[in-house]
Design a protein around this motif. Sequence first.
Motif, PDB file in Angstrom:
ATOM      1  N   GLN A  30       0.841  -1.200   0.000  1.00  0.00           N
ATOM      2  CA  GLN A  30       0.000   0.000   0.000  1.00  0.00           C
ATOM      3  C   GLN A  30       0.878   1.253   0.000  1.00  0.00           C
ATOM      4  OE1 GLN A  30      -2.691  -0.224   3.310  1.00  0.00           O
ATOM      5  NE2 GLN A  30      -3.693  -2.052   2.550  1.00  0.00           N
ATOM      6  N   TYR A  31       1.971   1.174   0.730  1.00  0.00           N
ATOM      7  CA  TYR A  31       2.897   2.310   0.792  1.00  0.00           C
ATOM      8  C   TYR A  31       3.474   2.597  -0.595  1.00  0.00           C
ATOM      9  CZ  TYR A  31       6.789   5.245   2.297  1.00  0.00           C
ATOM     10  OH  TYR A  31       7.657   6.282   2.451  1.00  0.00           O
ATOM     11  N   ASN A  34       1.172   4.408  -2.724  1.00  0.00           N
ATOM     12  CA  ASN A  34       0.776   5.700  -2.158  1.00  0.00           C
ATOM     13  C   ASN A  34      -0.660   5.703  -1.638  1.00  0.00           C
ATOM     14  OD1 ASN A  34       3.280   6.939  -2.666  1.00  0.00           O
ATOM     15  ND2 ASN A  34       2.680   7.244  -4.808  1.00  0.00           N
ATOM     16  N   THR A  35      -1.073   4.583  -1.054  1.00  0.00           N
ATOM     17  CA  THR A  35      -2.437   4.512  -0.523  1.00  0.00           C
ATOM     18  C   THR A  35      -2.449   4.364   0.998  1.00  0.00           C
ATOM     19  OG1 THR A  35      -2.496   2.121  -0.918  1.00  0.00           O
ATOM     20  CG2 THR A  35      -3.427   3.536  -2.642  1.00  0.00           C
ATOM     21  N   LEU A  36      -1.374   4.788   1.648  1.00  0.00           N
ATOM     22  CA  LEU A  36      -1.291   4.669   3.108  1.00  0.00           C
ATOM     23  C   LEU A  36      -1.680   5.976   3.778  1.00  0.00           C
ATOM     24  CD1 LEU A  36       1.992   2.823   4.183  1.00  0.00           C
ATOM     25  CD2 LEU A  36      -0.339   2.060   4.391  1.00  0.00           C
ATOM     26  N   SER A  37      -2.462   5.847   4.808  1.00  0.00           N
ATOM     27  CA  SER A  37      -2.778   7.006   5.634  1.00  0.00           C
ATOM     28  C   SER A  37      -1.659   7.183   6.663  1.00  0.00           C
ATOM     29  CB  SER A  37      -4.108   6.775   6.353  1.00  0.00           C
ATOM     30  OG  SER A  37      -3.971   5.725   7.292  1.00  0.00           O
ATOM     31  N   ASP A  38      -1.679   8.296   7.357  1.00  0.00           N
ATOM     32  CA  ASP A  38      -0.700   8.510   8.425  1.00  0.00           C
ATOM     33  C   ASP A  38      -0.858   7.441   9.500  1.00  0.00           C
ATOM     34  OD1 ASP A  38       0.446  10.681   7.201  1.00  0.00           O
ATOM     35  OD2 ASP A  38      -0.756  12.152   8.299  1.00  0.00           O
ATOM     36  N   GLU A  39      -2.098   7.050   9.743  1.00  0.00           N
ATOM     37  CA  GLU A  39      -2.358   6.001  10.729  1.00  0.00           C
ATOM     38  C   GLU A  39      -1.717   4.685  10.293  1.00  0.00           C
ATOM     39  OE1 GLU A  39      -6.237   3.608  12.149  1.00  0.00           O
ATOM     40  OE2 GLU A  39      -6.388   5.782  12.404  1.00  0.00           O
ATOM     41  N   ASP A  40      -1.819   4.379   9.008  1.00  0.00           N
ATOM     42  CA  ASP A  40      -1.208   3.159   8.485  1.00  0.00           C
ATOM     43  C   ASP A  40       0.313   3.193   8.628  1.00  0.00           C
ATOM     44  OD1 ASP A  40      -3.627   1.993   7.752  1.00  0.00           O
ATOM     45  OD2 ASP A  40      -3.552   2.804   5.718  1.00  0.00           O
ATOM     46  N   LYS A  41       0.897   4.370   8.430  1.00  0.00           N
ATOM     47  CA  LYS A  41       2.344   4.505   8.589  1.00  0.00           C
ATOM     48  C   LYS A  41       2.748   4.227  10.036  1.00  0.00           C
ATOM     49  CE  LYS A  41       2.738   7.756   4.802  1.00  0.00           C
ATOM     50  NZ  LYS A  41       2.934   9.147   4.401  1.00  0.00           N
ATOM     51  N   GLU A  42       1.920   4.668  10.959  1.00  0.00           N
ATOM     52  CA  GLU A  42       2.162   4.395  12.374  1.00  0.00           C
ATOM     53  C   GLU A  42       2.039   2.888  12.649  1.00  0.00           C
ATOM     54  OE1 GLU A  42       3.267   5.088  16.198  1.00  0.00           O
ATOM     55  OE2 GLU A  42       3.185   6.611  14.627  1.00  0.00           O
TER      56      GLU A  42
END
Length: 90
Positions: A30-31, A34-42
């Motif tokens: 997903q990263y 470019n479909t990651l939210s900030d929450e997903d990055k966390e």
Amino acid sequence: MSNIKNELKKVVTETMIPETEEYLEELHSQYENNTLSDEDKEVIRDMESFLVELQNILLLIKENKITDEEAQDVYEKITAMLDEHTEESH
């Protein structure tokens, strides 16, 4: 090696690490798209830390630096997490 340490090692190597790595691969895909939210990055950071913790558990077992009581406690926490995850999936 005690039975509980063997059971802990088994659940970590056969279930927890493969599932964690699989989930991280999905998140990294997903990263890349470019479909990651900030929450997903966390979540990625948390899962990578969790993976390190799992590897540390295996190292403690290998080096016999974990007591049976500590192994039992960790095993119970992991199996509770797995049970919770299974219930959420159904």
